[in-house]
Design a protein around this motif. Structure first.
Motif, PDB file in Angstrom:
ATOM      1  N   TRP A   1      -4.304   5.081  -0.380  1.00 14.73           N
ATOM      2  CA  TRP A   1      -4.509   3.810   0.324  1.00 14.73           C
ATOM      3  C   TRP A   1      -4.093   3.982   1.778  1.00 14.73           C
ATOM      4  O   TRP A   1      -3.138   4.713   2.072  1.00 14.73           O
ATOM      5  N   ASP A   2      -4.788   3.294   2.681  1.00 14.45           N
ATOM      6  CA  ASP A   2      -4.396   3.289   4.089  1.00 14.45           C
ATOM      7  C   ASP A   2      -3.359   2.177   4.260  1.00 14.45           C
ATOM      8  O   ASP A   2      -3.667   0.994   4.081  1.00 14.45           O
ATOM      9  N   ASP A   3      -2.108   2.558   4.591  1.00 18.13           N
ATOM     10  CA  ASP A   3      -1.061   1.536   4.691  1.00 18.13           C
ATOM     11  C   ASP A   3      -0.793   1.102   6.136  1.00 18.13           C
ATOM     12  O   ASP A   3       0.252   0.520   6.429  1.00 18.13           O
ATOM     13  N   ASP A   4      -1.768   1.362   7.016  1.00 20.14           N
ATOM     14  CA  ASP A   4      -1.666   0.831   8.376  1.00 20.14           C
ATOM     15  C   ASP A   4      -1.620  -0.702   8.289  1.00 20.14           C
ATOM     16  O   ASP A   4      -2.480  -1.309   7.629  1.00 20.14           O
ATOM     17  N   PRO A   5      -0.613  -1.336   8.936  1.00 13.94           N
ATOM     18  CA  PRO A   5      -0.473  -2.791   8.782  1.00 13.94           C
ATOM     19  C   PRO A   5      -1.698  -3.587   9.210  1.00 13.94           C
ATOM     20  O   PRO A   5      -1.882  -4.722   8.763  1.00 13.94           O
TER      21      PRO A   5
ATOM     22  N   ALA B   1       0.834  -1.208   0.000  1.00 17.04           N
ATOM     23  CA  ALA B   1       0.000   0.000   0.000  1.00 17.04           C
ATOM     24  C   ALA B   1       0.869   1.258   0.000  1.00 17.04           C
ATOM     25  O   ALA B   1       0.565   2.245  -0.677  1.00 17.04           O
ATOM     26  N   THR B   2       1.977   1.223   0.732  1.00 21.34           N
ATOM     27  CA  THR B   2       2.912   2.362   0.742  1.00 21.34           C
ATOM     28  C   THR B   2       3.453   2.597  -0.671  1.00 21.34           C
ATOM     29  O   THR B   2       3.509   3.736  -1.150  1.00 21.34           O
ATOM     30  N   LEU B   3       3.836   1.515  -1.337  1.00 21.86           N
ATOM     31  CA  LEU B   3       4.375   1.635  -2.704  1.00 21.86           C
ATOM     32  C   LEU B   3       3.296   2.077  -3.692  1.00 21.86           C
ATOM     33  O   LEU B   3       3.566   2.825  -4.631  1.00 21.86           O
ATOM     34  N   ILE B   4       2.090   1.593  -3.495  1.00 18.78           N
ATOM     35  CA  ILE B   4       0.984   2.004  -4.379  1.00 18.78           C
ATOM     36  C   ILE B   4       0.746   3.510  -4.252  1.00 18.78           C
ATOM     37  O   ILE B   4       0.557   4.203  -5.257  1.00 18.78           O
TER      38      ILE B   4
END
Ligand code: UDP
Ligand code: MG
Length: 198
Positions: free
Chosen positions: A189-193, A87-90
């Motif tokens: 995107w929410d990149d919370d794990p 999600a971070t990369l997206i």
């Protein structure tokens, strides 16, 4: 041939965002499934998360196609679990991309050759639609990549909630709706794990 003629009148570009991390045995087949699309107006952003040399070597062999771009993160292993990395990369990939539509790939997913064409046709014929998803075939393999079980995830209904039902690799959406989401929630995107699986 006729199909190809129909497609050539469409003018929309689609950005494919492919997240990659250490899958040298698969990454070239994944990229090939994009190169072999019947729809040609695409750009592929390979978002690599600091992979090993074997993976990067496979990726580099495709970079002479001007539609294919490589972004490399410098994530350290001790930080790898701080966010949902794909999600971070997206999020980064969306800011780099320029297409009217956005769709996704992981390095263990392939597109069927007609995927982009079929989904873009639905968008072009239904301008009120902002997000589409498709059915997906899941192939379970052993370590030598022999398939021992296959199953299908259908796409038969309009969904109010997609979490846990739709893999992001089967989704295509307009850039417009992504910008709207970012405006409302602060990020694409929410990149919370805690949301890794949805
Ligand atoms: N991924 C990544 N960085 C990592 C781990 C995974 O970018 O440190 C990417 C990986 O390349 C893939 C996506 O995240 O494109 C999902 O990973 P995976 O297929 O391993 O997870 P799962 O299918 O089990 O959710
Ligand atoms: Mg996976």
């Amino acid at each position: 041939k006729d199909d190809q003629k129909d497609v050539s009148i469409l003018m929309s570009k689609v950005s494919i965002i492919l997240t990659s991390y250490n899958r040298p045995h698969l990454i070239d087949k994944v990229i090939k499934s994009v190169v072999e699309q019947s729809y040609h107006d695409w750009e592929l952003w390979i978002m690599d998360d600091n992979s090993n040399q074997a993976t990067l070597q496979k990726i580099h062999s495709f970079l002479n196609d001007p539609r294919i771009q490589l972004y490399q993160s410098d994530i350290k292993d001790e930080q790898r679990h701080e966010t949902t990395r794909y999600a971070t990369l997206i999020n980064k990939g969306i800011t780099l991309s320029t297409g009217d539509y956005i769709c996704y790939l992981t390095d263990d997913t392939f597109y069927y050759p007609e995927k982009l064409k079929k989904m873009i046709e639905v968008f072009e014929q239904n301008p009120q639609i902002d997000i589409l998803y498709s059915a997906q075939r899941v192939k379970h393999t052993d370590q030598s990549m022999n398939v021992f079980y296959e199953s299908d995830i259908p796409a038969e209904e309009v969904l109010d909630k997609a979490a846990f039902k739709v893999d992001h690799c089967s989704v295509m959406h307009t850039r417009k709706i992504a910008e709207k989401g970012k405006e409302k929630y602060g990020e694409y995107w929410d990149d919370d794990p805690k949301y890794w699986h949805c």
